[in-house]
Write a protein that holds these residues in place. Structure first.
Motif, PDB file in Angstrom:
ATOM      1  N   ASP A 269       9.169 -31.445 -98.813  1.00 39.75           N
ATOM      2  CA  ASP A 269       9.202 -31.760 -97.346  1.00 39.75           C
ATOM      3  C   ASP A 269       9.775 -30.728 -96.163  1.00 39.75           C
ATOM      4  N   ALA A 270      10.806 -30.144 -96.861  1.00 40.21           N
ATOM      5  CA  ALA A 270      11.654 -28.897 -96.098  1.00 40.21           C
ATOM      6  C   ALA A 270      10.759 -27.679 -95.964  1.00 40.21           C
ATOM      7  N   TYR A 271      10.034 -27.513 -96.869  1.00 42.26           N
ATOM      8  CA  TYR A 271       8.983 -26.351 -97.119  1.00 42.26           C
ATOM      9  C   TYR A 271       7.880 -26.668 -96.153  1.00 42.26           C
ATOM     10  N   VAL A 272       7.280 -27.659 -96.287  1.00 40.94           N
ATOM     11  CA  VAL A 272       6.179 -28.030 -95.254  1.00 40.94           C
ATOM     12  C   VAL A 272       6.607 -27.789 -94.038  1.00 40.94           C
ATOM     13  N   ALA A 273       7.635 -28.546 -93.480  1.00 38.59           N
ATOM     14  CA  ALA A 273       8.136 -28.039 -92.194  1.00 38.59           C
ATOM     15  C   ALA A 273       8.568 -26.811 -91.741  1.00 38.59           C
ATOM     16  N   GLY A 274       8.972 -26.193 -92.685  1.00 38.44           N
ATOM     17  CA  GLY A 274       9.261 -24.672 -92.412  1.00 38.44           C
ATOM     18  C   GLY A 274       8.002 -24.071 -92.251  1.00 38.44           C
ATOM     19  N   LEU A 275       7.045 -24.214 -93.012  1.00 36.46           N
ATOM     20  CA  LEU A 275       5.720 -23.480 -92.846  1.00 36.46           C
ATOM     21  C   LEU A 275       5.135 -24.124 -91.827  1.00 36.46           C
ATOM     22  N   ILE A 276       4.984 -25.300 -91.224  1.00 29.77           N
ATOM     23  CA  ILE A 276       4.507 -25.680 -89.915  1.00 29.77           C
ATOM     24  C   ILE A 276       5.046 -24.880 -88.841  1.00 29.77           C
ATOM     25  N   TYR A 277       6.432 -24.883 -88.902  1.00 31.35           N
ATOM     26  CA  TYR A 277       7.073 -24.119 -87.599  1.00 31.35           C
ATOM     27  C   TYR A 277       6.710 -22.758 -87.785  1.00 31.35           C
ATOM     28  N   GLY A 278       6.453 -22.098 -88.842  1.00 31.00           N
ATOM     29  CA  GLY A 278       6.042 -20.612 -88.832  1.00 31.00           C
ATOM     30  C   GLY A 278       4.853 -20.583 -88.384  1.00 31.00           C
ATOM     31  N   LEU A 279       3.582 -21.338 -88.899  1.00 31.54           N
ATOM     32  CA  LEU A 279       2.201 -21.181 -88.305  1.00 31.54           C
ATOM     33  C   LEU A 279       2.152 -21.735 -86.763  1.00 31.54           C
ATOM     34  N   LEU A 280       3.125 -22.166 -86.481  1.00 31.16           N
ATOM     35  CA  LEU A 280       3.059 -22.632 -84.804  1.00 31.16           C
ATOM     36  C   LEU A 280       3.707 -21.760 -83.814  1.00 31.16           C
ATOM     37  N   THR A 281       4.870 -21.122 -84.569  1.00 28.91           N
ATOM     38  CA  THR A 281       5.740 -20.087 -83.938  1.00 28.91           C
ATOM     39  C   THR A 281       5.350 -18.640 -84.119  1.00 28.91           C
ATOM     40  N   PHE A 282       4.714 -18.354 -85.074  1.00 32.23           N
ATOM     41  CA  PHE A 282       4.127 -16.713 -85.502  1.00 32.23           C
ATOM     42  C   PHE A 282       2.767 -17.073 -86.141  1.00 32.23           C
ATOM     43  N   PRO A 283       1.873 -17.491 -85.723  1.00 35.39           N
ATOM     44  CA  PRO A 283       0.585 -17.709 -86.121  1.00 35.39           C
ATOM     45  C   PRO A 283       0.022 -16.618 -86.832  1.00 35.39           C
ATOM     46  N   ALA A 284       0.153 -15.486 -86.393  1.00 38.05           N
ATOM     47  CA  ALA A 284      -0.402 -14.051 -86.846  1.00 38.05           C
ATOM     48  C   ALA A 284       0.114 -13.474 -88.081  1.00 38.05           C
ATOM     49  N   ASP A 285       1.407 -14.097 -88.446  1.00 41.27           N
ATOM     50  CA  ASP A 285       2.038 -13.378 -89.702  1.00 41.27           C
ATOM     51  C   ASP A 285       2.452 -14.629 -90.682  1.00 41.27           C
ATOM     52  N   LEU A 286       1.436 -14.471 -91.667  1.00 43.41           N
ATOM     53  CA  LEU A 286       1.527 -15.527 -92.616  1.00 43.41           C
ATOM     54  C   LEU A 286       2.522 -15.212 -93.589  1.00 43.41           C
TER      55      LEU A 286
END
Length: 329
Positions: A269-286
């Motif tokens: 769950d921590a991974y998913v949350a971190g990934l969602i945060y990343g996709l929302l905060t810096f969507p162009a940098d996968l």
């Protein structure tokens, strides 16, 4: 759910006391996102008694919006149900941890589609997350979740699904292969493995990339497929990395060597949350997003309880490669 466990590394047979933590897959993601500074709300149903209200208070304590939690008797007149439980015995070294679930007839399992009005909840939202635990609990929970996903799709809200599969939870006469495809049809991001794609959807690929492409052909709304890779050296020592596929390129995180493990629960769950945060905060940098998610998961292994209380600064420090744990003043 309420988690009950013997203190430290005691076995069930040794302890006369059980410590309490609250958790649950979607709730863990909500808490993690709130700790990262995003607005997060949890939608569920609790029994209207002290434990149910305490569970809601736990979520509020960590910044989660609880206004959409429902309590007590259902409009259908059914009994309100109970708070789901699970019991955890924490392993160490070569002794594995073990979990016993006790969540039959929970208040959440008795939820019905018309108990939640999704339109006002999802209007203006940036993301909607669900896991395969929810539809495993009851037909009502599966139907209510489907209504939420369809509302999110109508409103243009991205949807992520962690299709985690717990076979012993599917006890209401339906198979996951009958329920999960309709839920996955509305997903933007799916977390799962090649074997899960094959078992749940009949999607086959010899590599993660091939399986991801096949899944995207089956469900055209999917933009990203992600998964983690874990090597268990022992119950106290794991190695973890993550990857995300966008239809053309697989981005892989660095491998995190995690030793000693304080608490293994909630790390996915921590991974998913971190990934969602990343996709929302810096969507162009996968690449940055998957590194952030993997680092968030690695840090969760060091935090007792189900939820990840790591900060953005701590996660970004680990992303940069600083795993020293040096005292900061």
């Amino acid at each position: 759910m309420l988690r009950l466990s013997p203190p430290g590394f005691d076995r069930f047979s040794q302890s006369n006391v059980l410590t309490m933590h609250f958790g649950g897959t979607e709730a863990n993601v909500a808490v993690s996102l709130a700790q990262l500074g995003l607005d997060a709300a949890h939608v569920t149903r609790f029994p209207d008694h002290a434990l149910g209200r305490t569970a809601a208070g736990y979520l509020r304590r960590y910044g989660v919006d609880t206004q959409y939690i429902r309590y007590g008797s259902l409009p259908t007149g059914q009994a309100e149900g109970r708070l789901g439980l699970y019991f955890l015995e924490t392993g160490a070294g070569s002794r594995a941890s073990q979990i016993i679930y006790d969540r039959a007839d929970s208040a959440f399992a008795r939820i019905q589609t018309n108990d939640i009005d999704w339109e006002p909840i999802l209007t203006g939202a940036d993301w909607f997350h669900w896991t395969g635990i929810t539809p495993a609990l009851s037909q009502g929970a599966a139907d209510c979740l489907l209504a939420g996903i369809q509302t999110a799709n109508r409103l243009g809200v991205p949807v992520s699904g962690d299709i985690v599969y717990r076979s012993n939870l599917w006890q209401y006469g339906r198979r996951p292969q009958e329920i999960m495809p309709a839920l996955t049809e509305g997903c933007t991001l799916v977390l799962g493995s090649k074997s899960l794609f094959s078992e749940l959807y009949g999607v086959v690929g010899s590599t993660f990339q091939e399986a991801g492409r096949a899944l995207m052909r089956r469900f055209p709304t999917i933009r990203y497929v992600t998964d983690t890779k874990r090597t268990s050296v022992s119950a106290s020592h794991n190695q973890l990395s993550a990857k995300i596929f966008n239809g053309s390129t697989v981005y892989r995180s660095r491998m995190h060597d995690i030793q000693p493990i304080v608490d293994r629960i909630g790390t996915g769950d921590a991974y998913v949350a971190g990934l969602i945060y990343g996709l929302l905060t810096f969507p162009a940098d996968l690449q940055r997003a998957v590194e952030f998610g993997a680092a968030a998961s690695a840090l969760k292994h060091t935090i007792p309880g189900d939820v990840n209380l790591a900060t953005v600064t701590e996660i970004e420090t680990l992303v940069r490669g600083d795993s020293s744990g040096k005292l900061r003043r």
